[in-house]
Design a protein around this motif. Structure first.
Motif, PDB file in Angstrom:
ATOM      1  N   ASP A  64     -29.610 -76.146 106.041  1.00  0.00           N
ATOM      2  CA  ASP A  64     -28.880 -74.895 106.262  1.00  0.00           C
ATOM      3  C   ASP A  64     -27.441 -75.107 105.829  1.00  0.00           C
ATOM      4  O   ASP A  64     -26.598 -75.535 106.608  1.00  0.00           O
ATOM      5  CB  ASP A  64     -28.951 -74.469 107.731  1.00  0.00           C
ATOM      6  N   TYR A 113     -25.049 -73.085 105.079  1.00  0.00           N
ATOM      7  CA  TYR A 113     -24.032 -72.245 105.721  1.00  0.00           C
ATOM      8  C   TYR A 113     -23.617 -72.826 107.071  1.00  0.00           C
ATOM      9  O   TYR A 113     -22.424 -72.927 107.377  1.00  0.00           O
ATOM     10  CB  TYR A 113     -24.548 -70.809 105.867  1.00  0.00           C
ATOM     11  N   GLN A 114     -24.578 -73.232 107.868  1.00  0.00           N
ATOM     12  CA  GLN A 114     -24.285 -73.837 109.167  1.00  0.00           C
ATOM     13  C   GLN A 114     -23.541 -75.155 108.981  1.00  0.00           C
ATOM     14  O   GLN A 114     -22.577 -75.439 109.694  1.00  0.00           O
ATOM     15  CB  GLN A 114     -25.575 -74.063 109.947  1.00  0.00           C
ATOM     16  N   GLU A 133     -19.910 -74.512 108.075  1.00  0.00           N
ATOM     17  CA  GLU A 133     -19.169 -74.074 109.259  1.00  0.00           C
ATOM     18  C   GLU A 133     -18.807 -75.277 110.128  1.00  0.00           C
ATOM     19  O   GLU A 133     -17.672 -75.396 110.605  1.00  0.00           O
ATOM     20  CB  GLU A 133     -19.985 -73.073 110.070  1.00  0.00           C
ATOM     21  N   LYS A 134     -19.774 -76.170 110.329  1.00  0.00           N
ATOM     22  CA  LYS A 134     -19.528 -77.371 111.128  1.00  0.00           C
ATOM     23  C   LYS A 134     -18.451 -78.238 110.472  1.00  0.00           C
ATOM     24  O   LYS A 134     -17.525 -78.709 111.147  1.00  0.00           O
ATOM     25  CB  LYS A 134     -20.819 -78.178 111.283  1.00  0.00           C
ATOM     26  N   GLN A 138     -28.508 -76.350  98.975  1.00  0.00           N
ATOM     27  CA  GLN A 138     -29.493 -75.802  99.897  1.00  0.00           C
ATOM     28  C   GLN A 138     -30.887 -76.235  99.453  1.00  0.00           C
ATOM     29  O   GLN A 138     -31.271 -76.043  98.304  1.00  0.00           O
ATOM     30  CB  GLN A 138     -29.411 -74.275  99.911  1.00  0.00           C
TER      31      GLN A 138
END
Length: 126
Positions: A81, A83-84, A87-88, A125
């Motif tokens: 993932d 996108y996750q 963000e992290k 991805q």
């Protein structure tokens, strides 16, 4: 034949180990000091060296930074993932300088982050 590892020279070994293990989920596989020649090697990766390609982080005790040069490109890591993960990474202060999105002219979703020494890491991805 098997690709064994890629070596990156790092200016702060602890900071680099933290980035690759805590932020990108690798494991510290082994680490050794060479006191005679004043360097430390740390190998990190997603699996055992016997069947995975890993990163060798080389820390020369008397050097804290390196010139990137213009020949180096990047290492690439597959992400479940993206996108996750980005963000992290950003929440932990990492430089995600190319946000997740399709590669130009294609459908593959990629992003780019810099490690603590400025090395480019492409996230792809899966």
């Amino acid at each position: 034949m098997q690709l064994l590892h890629t070596m990156l020279r790092v200016g702060n070994l602890e900071r680099s180990i933290q980035f690759y293990t805590e932020l990108l989920g690798m494991k510290l596989l082994r680490q050794s000091d060479n006191t005679e020649y004043r360097y430390t090697l740390a190998f990190v990766g997603y699996g055992d060296e016997s069947d995975h390609t890993v990163l060798e982080l080389t820390y020369n005790w008397d050097k804290s930074s390196y010139d990137m040069g213009e020949a180096y490109g990047h290492i690439a890591i597959g992400a479940d993932d993206i996108y996750q993960l980005c963000e992290k990474l950003e929440s932990q202060g990492a430089d995600v300088y190319r946000k997740p999105g399709p590669v130009l002219g294609g459908d593959t979703v990629i992003a780019f982050v810099r490690d603590p020494d400025g090395y480019a890491v492409e996230l792809i991805q899966k």
